[in-house]
Scaffold this active site. Structure first.
Site, PDB file in Angstrom:
ATOM      1  CG  ASN A  99      -1.087 -38.215  27.029  1.00  0.00           C
ATOM      2  OD1 ASN A  99      -1.453 -38.136  28.194  1.00  0.00           O
ATOM      3  ND2 ASN A  99      -1.175 -39.336  26.335  1.00  0.00           N
ATOM      4  NE  ARG A 430       1.637 -40.959  39.250  1.00  0.00           N
ATOM      5  CZ  ARG A 430       2.120 -39.734  39.020  1.00  0.00           C
ATOM      6  NH1 ARG A 430       1.526 -38.696  39.543  1.00  0.00           N
ATOM      7  NH2 ARG A 430       3.203 -39.563  38.271  1.00  0.00           N
ATOM      8  CG  HIS A 490       8.536 -45.317  40.500  1.00  0.00           C
ATOM      9  ND1 HIS A 490       8.528 -46.329  39.558  1.00  0.00           N
ATOM     10  CD2 HIS A 490       7.533 -44.476  40.147  1.00  0.00           C
ATOM     11  CE1 HIS A 490       7.579 -46.096  38.667  1.00  0.00           C
ATOM     12  NE2 HIS A 490       6.959 -44.985  39.009  1.00  0.00           N
ATOM     13  CG  HIS A 647       1.619 -48.736  34.355  1.00  0.00           C
ATOM     14  ND1 HIS A 647       1.762 -49.024  35.698  1.00  0.00           N
ATOM     15  CD2 HIS A 647       2.218 -47.532  34.163  1.00  0.00           C
ATOM     16  CE1 HIS A 647       2.414 -48.037  36.288  1.00  0.00           C
ATOM     17  NE2 HIS A 647       2.704 -47.119  35.390  1.00  0.00           N
TER      18      HIS A 647
END
EC number: 2.7.4.1
Length: 743
Positions: A99, A430, A490, A647
């Site tokens: 990260n 993804r 997205h 998430h």
């Protein structure tokens, strides 16, 4: 604990800008002294919140980049959590490294560019890039020092008790040393390329985050030259951690680092010369990609930019603590960096590569088996049409990772093989070339279905993979489009068009997370299967906008960025303000990854001042200051950092439910950031089924507001405090409630 002092230090920086006109006075909550957050955090008082026109000043906001850095510190704190299994603590330590790499590659690199372009204020909190960089440098240096202290003093000694060891060169016995030399000669030396530093060999161009060694030499080379410096890059094809053979360790997990192997036998590369020093280092570069909005072929443009990413602007230099000052200064000069960009580490320069696969279940989180929703139990990808019949009867909700990802994959396989299915449309952000999702789409195209894949090539660090996915699907006969130039796609959507009894019926899957099976095991996300006519018609409209042209179509149910999502969220908050001003209950609960968009923040401040009770569950970045008198006393912000990466995005508005109003709850792909709400294609979808609504409200929101074991709360000073002393773990609660075979 040092990590908590680092967290407090950032808070202090946030409260004390060097710009005098933005100085504030704060009353630190009494509970801050022991880094604990009580159930009723004390309000703080800040000065200068409003200008002469009554508008919010920069003092009302927390800096975005410093807030992002604070999230990384909360991740690092997990490595020190004694309640986590040992190998999981090691995992958090490596995640912090990964990260932090990205933080430097993107955020620090961006700030450096802004500083060079004029160092003008561009942040909500009124700081210049140079000011933010100074604070980041101080905090990041302290965090890295603490990371390596934890590694050397806590993690590695505990691993050694379980015979998991990373042996140093002086810890090897004669047989192990002989094996290591043979390994160097046969496996490592043939792929190494020593590069001397002399007028004919200028300093080599080193790739981003590559492991390298700078070697000091004495003597003359084969051509009689006096060369005293050389660079030896470590090829990425070589493993960074090497397990010693069982016969040399008694079957124990003993390893040596590649850096130790190279260091021990570096002299073999410089025969006839004397190696006087060998020091590993790593360079971090700007990894953000810059694409013009008027490119003719986005795929070709990206392929060109991907190579540039490896050699972007330099932003950080890491060396080991034994590196002499004159060598580190030489490297800094060579890379045009200053001393604040130098990080000395007491161990390998890349901890991300340290973690290997260990078969020690007792040192990891307890395994579990993800559940299948009742509606889908007994159905699989071979049961042609069965899932469609189920979804036609009812909406079905999955909550990953507690629910398995297989229903998503199975639905796509059923669609690929169902003679009644005419077309499939899907967004891919993804997924990966080896994904079953991609394989099913390719099979559907080969089976004659009209397959349309909207692939977002610009998903950061997955660009190359997405280009490969696009090529694979095109070869199978699918129509591949790359969305809208200037607006990342997205949204997470799958649409299946089926002919039933002579009529067309649509089926949709909408999610908060990516169509990636690996992510579905590690990230918490919602997915909704629905055949609701209005919802599926809206989804079809979004796909038409992505693949065609024309003005946006009106939506009946879903919210669609960049057109309706932002404005609708503002209106829904306004509704709660109106209820509160009328003496009724105003209530907002939202869960997302980040909050940076100024208008949303201001609207939440306005709602708080009107008496609306607001709870925000924010994984990482939050630019809003909660619990500030006269500004946000009715807003509480918490972050849950645990086994799984939070998430889900959920937006709840009570809408005067006590007096017969209709509660509103949306799930979606968008965080409350400028880019998501205004510059991306995003979708938020309503939960219309009352049972599913209740599940998300109770399990996805209230459950997390109750967490008192892995939650943190944000104070108005910008500091985060761990909520301690409780017994409710939100993620463990869901594991036990939903999942199977908890051991």
């Amino acid at each position: 604990m040092i990590i908590f002092r680092l967290l407090r230090t950032i808070g202090n920086y946030m409260m004390n800008s060097s710009n005098k006109q933005h100085e504030t006075a704060a009353t630190i909550p009494p509970t801050a002294q022991d880094n604990r957050m009580t159930a009723n955090q004390a309000l703080i008082e800040l000065e200068g919140l409003f200008d002469e026109k009554g508008k919010f000043t920069p003092n009302c906001y927390i800096n975005r980049d410093l807030s992002a850095l604070r999230f990384q510190l909360r991740v690092l704190a997990q490595a020190a959590n004694p309640n986590h299994p040992l190998l999981e603590r090691m995992f958090f330590l490596t995640i912090f490294s990964s990260n932090l790499d990205e933080f430097f590659e993107i955020r620090v690199a961006g700030l450096l560019q802004k500083m060079k372009q004029g160092d003008q204020v561009s942040s909500l909190d009124g700081r210049k890039p140079s000011e933010i960089l100074q604070i980041i440098s101080k905090i990041a240096h302290g965090a890295v020092d603490e990371q390596y202290r934890m590694l050397n003093e806590d993690i590695l000694p505990e691993l050694a008790k379980h015979e998991i060891r990373y042996l140093k060169r002086d810890e090897l016995n004669d047989k192990q040393r002989a094996w290591m030399k043979e390994y160097f000669v046969s496996q490592v030396m043939p792929v190494l390329t020593p590069i001397s530093i002399d007028p004919a060999h200028p300093f080599p161009r080193l790739a981003n985050k590559s492991l390298n060694f700078i070697v000091t030499l004495d003597g003359k080379d084969a051509f009689g030259r006096d060369i005293n410096l050389a660079i030896v890059p470590a090829p990425r094809s070589l493993p960074r951690v090497i397990r010693l053979p069982d016969e040399l360790t008694g079957g124990k997990d003993h390893h040596v680092m590649l850096s130790a192997v190279i260091h021990e036998y570096i002299g073999e590369l410089f025969l006839g010369m004397t190696v006087t020093g060998c020091y590993q280092f790593r360079l971090t570069r700007n990894a953000d990609l810059a694409l013009a909005d008027d490119v003719d072929d986005i795929a070709k443009a990206l392929e060109g930019e991907l190579n540039n990413r490896r050699f972007g602007q330099k932003v950080r230099l890491e060396v080991t603590t034994n590196c002499p000052q004159q060598i580190s200064e030489f490297l800094l000069r060579e890379f045009a960096l200053d001393s604040s960009q130098l990080y000395r580490v007491n161990g390998p320069v890349n901890l991300t590569r340290l973690l290997t696969s260990f078969d020690y279940p007792r040192l990891k989180f307890s395994p579990f088996t993800a559940a299948i929703p009742k509606a889908f139990q007994g159905l699989n990808k071979a049961d042609t049409g069965s899932m469609f019949a189920t979804i036609a009867r009812q909406d079905v909700l999955v909550h990953h990772p507690f629910h398995a990802f297989s229903p998503v994959v199975n639905l796509l396989w059923q669609a690929a093989n169902d003679p009644d299915v005419l077309a499939i449309k899907q967004t891919i952000y993804r997924s990966g070339v080896n994904s079953e999702i991609v394989q099913a789409l390719a099979a559907a195209a080969r089976n004659g279905k009209e397959v349309t894949a909207v692939i977002e090539l610009r998903a950061r660090f997955d660009e190359a993979s997405n280009i490969a996915v696009a090529n694979m699907l095109q070869e199978a006969g699918a129509v591949v489009v790359y969305g809208i130039v200037g607006y990342k796609t997205h949204a997470k959507m799958m649409l299946i068009i089926r002919r039933e009894a002579g009529k067309i019926r649509r089926y949709a899957h909408l999610g908060t997370g990516n169509y990636h099976a690996g992510n579905a095991k590690a990230y918490t996300d919602y997915g909704l299967f629905t055949a609701n006519e209005e919802v599926t018609e809206d989804v079809a409209g979004v796909f038409w906008q992505l693949t065609g042209m024309g003005r946006p179509l009106p939506s009946k149910q879903i919210l669609h960025a960049p057109f309706t999502l932002h404005d609708t969220l503002m209106r829904l908050i306004d509704d709660e303000i109106a209820h509160a001003k009328a003496g009724k209950v105003g209530r907002v609960i939202m869960k997302f990854n980040a909050l940076t968009e100024r208008k949303i923040i201001n609207k939440l401040y306005e709602a708080s001042q009107a008496g609306v009770q607001i709870d925000l569950i924010v994984r990482s970045i939050c630019c809003l200051r909660p619990q500030v008198a006269g500004l946000s006393e009715n807003i509480r912000v918490r972050s849950v950092v645990g086994r799984f990466l939070e998430h889900t995005r959920v937006y709840y508005f009570a809408n005067d439910v006590q007096n017969g109003g209709q509660e509103r709850l949306y799930c979606g792909s968008a965080d409350l950031m400028d880019r998501n709400l205004l510059h991306r294609v995003e979708v938020a979808f309503p939960i219309l089924d009352k049972k599913l609504f209740k599940k998300i409200y109770e399990d996805g929101l209230i459950n997390y507001l109750k967490d008192d074991t892995q939650a943190w709360e944000l104070s108005g000073t910008g500091e985060w405090y761990p909520v301690v002393g409780g017994t409710h773990n939100a993620q463990s609660y869901l594991l036990n409630k939903i999942s199977l075979n908890i051991k």
